[in-house]
Design a protein around this motif. Structure first.
Motif, PDB file in Angstrom:
ATOM      1  N   LEU A  75      17.884  26.958  -7.478  1.00 16.30           N
ATOM      2  CA  LEU A  75      16.662  27.103  -6.680  1.00 16.30           C
ATOM      3  C   LEU A  75      16.075  28.506  -6.816  1.00 16.30           C
ATOM      4  O   LEU A  75      14.854  28.694  -6.819  1.00 16.30           O
ATOM      5  CB  LEU A  75      16.963  26.789  -5.217  1.00 16.30           C
ATOM      6  CG  LEU A  75      17.393  25.344  -4.937  1.00 16.30           C
ATOM      7  CD1 LEU A  75      17.835  25.189  -3.493  1.00 16.30           C
ATOM      8  CD2 LEU A  75      16.271  24.365  -5.268  1.00 16.30           C
ATOM      9  N   LEU A  76      16.945  29.504  -6.942  1.00 14.84           N
ATOM     10  CA  LEU A  76      16.490  30.876  -7.168  1.00 14.84           C
ATOM     11  C   LEU A  76      15.763  30.984  -8.504  1.00 14.84           C
ATOM     12  O   LEU A  76      14.678  31.564  -8.591  1.00 14.84           O
ATOM     13  CB  LEU A  76      17.694  31.820  -7.148  1.00 14.84           C
ATOM     14  CG  LEU A  76      17.406  33.307  -7.371  1.00 14.84           C
ATOM     15  CD1 LEU A  76      16.741  33.915  -6.147  1.00 14.84           C
ATOM     16  CD2 LEU A  76      18.710  34.060  -7.688  1.00 14.84           C
ATOM     17  N   ALA A  77      16.365  30.417  -9.563  1.00 15.41           N
ATOM     18  CA  ALA A  77      15.748  30.463 -10.888  1.00 15.41           C
ATOM     19  C   ALA A  77      14.404  29.754 -10.891  1.00 15.41           C
ATOM     20  O   ALA A  77      13.434  30.224 -11.511  1.00 15.41           O
ATOM     21  CB  ALA A  77      16.685  29.839 -11.916  1.00 15.41           C
ATOM     22  N   ASP A  78      14.308  28.629 -10.191  1.00 16.68           N
ATOM     23  CA  ASP A  78      13.043  27.904 -10.111  1.00 16.68           C
ATOM     24  C   ASP A  78      11.979  28.759  -9.433  1.00 16.68           C
ATOM     25  O   ASP A  78      10.841  28.856  -9.915  1.00 16.68           O
ATOM     26  CB  ASP A  78      13.242  26.605  -9.333  1.00 16.68           C
ATOM     27  CG  ASP A  78      11.924  25.906  -9.048  1.00 16.68           C
ATOM     28  OD1 ASP A  78      11.297  25.410 -10.001  1.00 16.68           O
ATOM     29  OD2 ASP A  78      11.513  25.885  -7.871  1.00 16.68           O
ATOM     30  N   ALA A  79      12.334  29.387  -8.308  1.00 16.69           N
ATOM     31  CA  ALA A  79      11.370  30.211  -7.577  1.00 16.69           C
ATOM     32  C   ALA A  79      10.937  31.424  -8.394  1.00 16.69           C
ATOM     33  O   ALA A  79       9.754  31.787  -8.414  1.00 16.69           O
ATOM     34  CB  ALA A  79      11.957  30.650  -6.237  1.00 16.69           C
ATOM     35  N   LEU A  80      11.880  32.059  -9.075  1.00 19.28           N
ATOM     36  CA  LEU A  80      11.530  33.209  -9.921  1.00 19.28           C
ATOM     37  C   LEU A  80      10.608  32.778 -11.061  1.00 19.28           C
ATOM     38  O   LEU A  80       9.683  33.501 -11.435  1.00 19.28           O
ATOM     39  CB  LEU A  80      12.799  33.860 -10.470  1.00 19.28           C
ATOM     40  CG  LEU A  80      13.676  34.583  -9.446  1.00 19.28           C
ATOM     41  CD1 LEU A  80      14.991  35.000 -10.082  1.00 19.28           C
ATOM     42  CD2 LEU A  80      12.960  35.792  -8.857  1.00 19.28           C
ATOM     43  N   ARG A 134      16.639  26.423   1.497  1.00 15.12           N
ATOM     44  CA  ARG A 134      16.773  25.056   1.008  1.00 15.12           C
ATOM     45  C   ARG A 134      18.233  24.632   0.893  1.00 15.12           C
ATOM     46  O   ARG A 134      18.553  23.467   1.113  1.00 15.12           O
ATOM     47  CB  ARG A 134      16.042  24.903  -0.319  1.00 15.12           C
ATOM     48  CG  ARG A 134      14.525  25.065  -0.179  1.00 15.12           C
ATOM     49  CD  ARG A 134      13.792  24.471  -1.338  1.00 15.12           C
ATOM     50  NE  ARG A 134      14.115  23.067  -1.466  1.00 15.12           N
ATOM     51  CZ  ARG A 134      13.893  22.363  -2.581  1.00 15.12           C
ATOM     52  NH1 ARG A 134      13.361  22.960  -3.640  1.00 15.12           N
ATOM     53  NH2 ARG A 134      14.197  21.088  -2.640  1.00 15.12           N
ATOM     54  N   VAL A 135      19.128  25.559   0.549  1.00 22.00           N
ATOM     55  CA  VAL A 135      20.555  25.226   0.568  1.00 22.00           C
ATOM     56  C   VAL A 135      20.969  24.846   1.985  1.00 22.00           C
ATOM     57  O   VAL A 135      21.660  23.844   2.215  1.00 22.00           O
ATOM     58  CB  VAL A 135      21.409  26.398   0.045  1.00 22.00           C
ATOM     59  CG1 VAL A 135      22.900  26.129   0.291  1.00 22.00           C
ATOM     60  CG2 VAL A 135      21.164  26.620  -1.446  1.00 22.00           C
ATOM     61  N   GLY A 136      20.530  25.649   2.968  1.00 22.00           N
ATOM     62  CA  GLY A 136      20.841  25.350   4.361  1.00 22.00           C
ATOM     63  C   GLY A 136      20.282  24.015   4.798  1.00 22.00           C
ATOM     64  O   GLY A 136      20.943  23.251   5.519  1.00 22.00           O
ATOM     65  N   ALA A 188      17.161  15.743   1.227  1.00 20.40           N
ATOM     66  CA  ALA A 188      18.089  14.935   0.428  1.00 20.40           C
ATOM     67  C   ALA A 188      19.026  15.872  -0.327  1.00 20.40           C
ATOM     68  O   ALA A 188      18.554  16.803  -1.005  1.00 20.40           O
ATOM     69  CB  ALA A 188      17.315  14.058  -0.536  1.00 20.40           C
ATOM     70  N   SER A 189      20.315  15.654  -0.223  1.00 18.69           N
ATOM     71  CA  SER A 189      21.283  16.615  -0.741  1.00 18.69           C
ATOM     72  C   SER A 189      21.720  16.294  -2.160  1.00 18.69           C
ATOM     73  O   SER A 189      21.972  15.133  -2.507  1.00 18.69           O
ATOM     74  CB  SER A 189      22.515  16.645   0.168  1.00 18.69           C
ATOM     75  OG  SER A 189      23.459  17.587  -0.328  1.00 18.69           O
ATOM     76  N   LEU A 190      21.786  17.339  -2.967  1.00 20.70           N
ATOM     77  CA  LEU A 190      22.360  17.256  -4.305  1.00 20.70           C
ATOM     78  C   LEU A 190      23.818  17.689  -4.325  1.00 20.70           C
ATOM     79  O   LEU A 190      24.496  17.595  -5.347  1.00 20.70           O
ATOM     80  CB  LEU A 190      21.577  18.148  -5.267  1.00 20.70           C
ATOM     81  CG  LEU A 190      20.120  17.737  -5.557  1.00 20.70           C
ATOM     82  CD1 LEU A 190      19.410  18.859  -6.300  1.00 20.70           C
ATOM     83  CD2 LEU A 190      20.081  16.452  -6.348  1.00 20.70           C
ATOM     84  N   LEU A 191      24.333  18.165  -3.182  1.00 23.69           N
ATOM     85  CA  LEU A 191      25.676  18.735  -3.135  1.00 23.69           C
ATOM     86  C   LEU A 191      26.733  17.641  -3.239  1.00 23.69           C
ATOM     87  O   LEU A 191      26.594  16.553  -2.663  1.00 23.69           O
ATOM     88  CB  LEU A 191      25.866  19.524  -1.846  1.00 23.69           C
ATOM     89  CG  LEU A 191      24.982  20.770  -1.733  1.00 23.69           C
ATOM     90  CD1 LEU A 191      24.999  21.308  -0.310  1.00 23.69           C
ATOM     91  CD2 LEU A 191      25.459  21.835  -2.711  1.00 23.69           C
TER      92      LEU A 191
END
Length: 259
Positions: free
Chosen positions: A222-227, A243-245, A253-256
């Motif tokens: 998610l960090l890479a996407d935002a950057l 978003r992780v939280g 919807a969780s990918l975890l």
């Protein structure tokens, strides 16, 4: 949309590492190019695993892609097998940066104050070498202390020891984000340094209870996407942390993976 090259372990069981990051980045509309640094049977916390070093295949694949004109905007590097592989990846990182791509290194070494049982000193030294060739390093607190030579218990309380780790890892003009850190007033936070803006970064978050696998991989994706969408480092860290939280709390919807 960005095209992002992922170099890390592909696990046969559990959606973590490259599998997790691919799912998260593609869900945001990015193109993912994925190559394994190793094939691993299962996550390292289970106490036993099988692994296959895939350095030769990785290097041949990148050479083939270069001949085909396949390019990428950024590189995320995770698990490595040791100093020999790290040396090859340092050259890849340098070449990518010369072509204008950014390089993020997420050290996979340990958690909760100690190295994973299967991680060797050769892998730790390889990560030290590789981090010096990154634009951004995203260790958890344990990994930051291992790489910087700072006592974990001291950094766990925040304050001087924590910022010593940040300063050590950011030497040479790198940005750093340490996940799972804690500020002096006891708040859980992502802390670090934005080398481009020359400012410290502090992003508080609420820790979710229980054990949750893949959160670091999801954060990095998610960090890479935002950057890639032009966000500043602090804003990208805030978005990724939020978003992780939200996924941990069931608000998205969780990918975890389920452990």
């Amino acid at each position: 949309m960005s095209t992002i090259l992922l170099l890390g372990d592909i696990t046969g069981r559990s959606r973590v590492a490259v599998r997790m990051m691919t799912a998260a980045l593609e869900a945001q509309g990015n193109e993912v190019l994925a190559l394994p640094t190793a094939l691993i049977s299962n996550t390292l916390n289970l106490g036993a695993h099988q692994a296959l070093d895939t350095t030769d295949y990785l290097l041949r694949s990148l050479e083939t892609w270069e001949r085909l004109g396949i390019a990428y905007d950024g590189v995320c590097i995770g698990y490595i097998t040791g100093t020999a592989q790290a040396g090859a990846l340092c050259a890849i990182a340098d070449g990518a940066r010369k072509r204008g791509a950014w390089v993020l290194v997420d050290p996979i070494l340990g958690d909760n104050g100690r190295m994973y049982r299967s991680v060797t000193e050769d892998q730790a030294e390889g990560m030290r070498l590789l981090c010096a060739h990154a634009d951004l390093v995203t260790p958890n607190l344990t990994e930051a202390c291992l790489l910087a030579g700072v006592p974990y218990e001291a950094a766990l309380c925040g304050g001087q020891a924590l910022w010593e780790a940040v300063d050590s890892l950011s030497a040479g003009g790198r940005s750093v984000l340490i996940t799972s850190a804690r500020t002096e007033d006891g708040r859980d936070a992502v802390v670090g340094f934005d080398a481009r803006r020359e400012t410290r970064v502090i992003v508080p978050f609420e820790r979710a209870g229980g054990q949750h696998g893949g959160t670091g991989d999801l954060f990095c994706a998610l960090l890479a996407d935002a950057l890639g969408r032009g966000q500043t480092l602090e804003r990208a860290a805030r978005e990724a942390s939020r978003r992780v939280g939200a996924q941990l709390r069931g608000e998205e919807a969780s990918l975890l993976p389920q452990l």
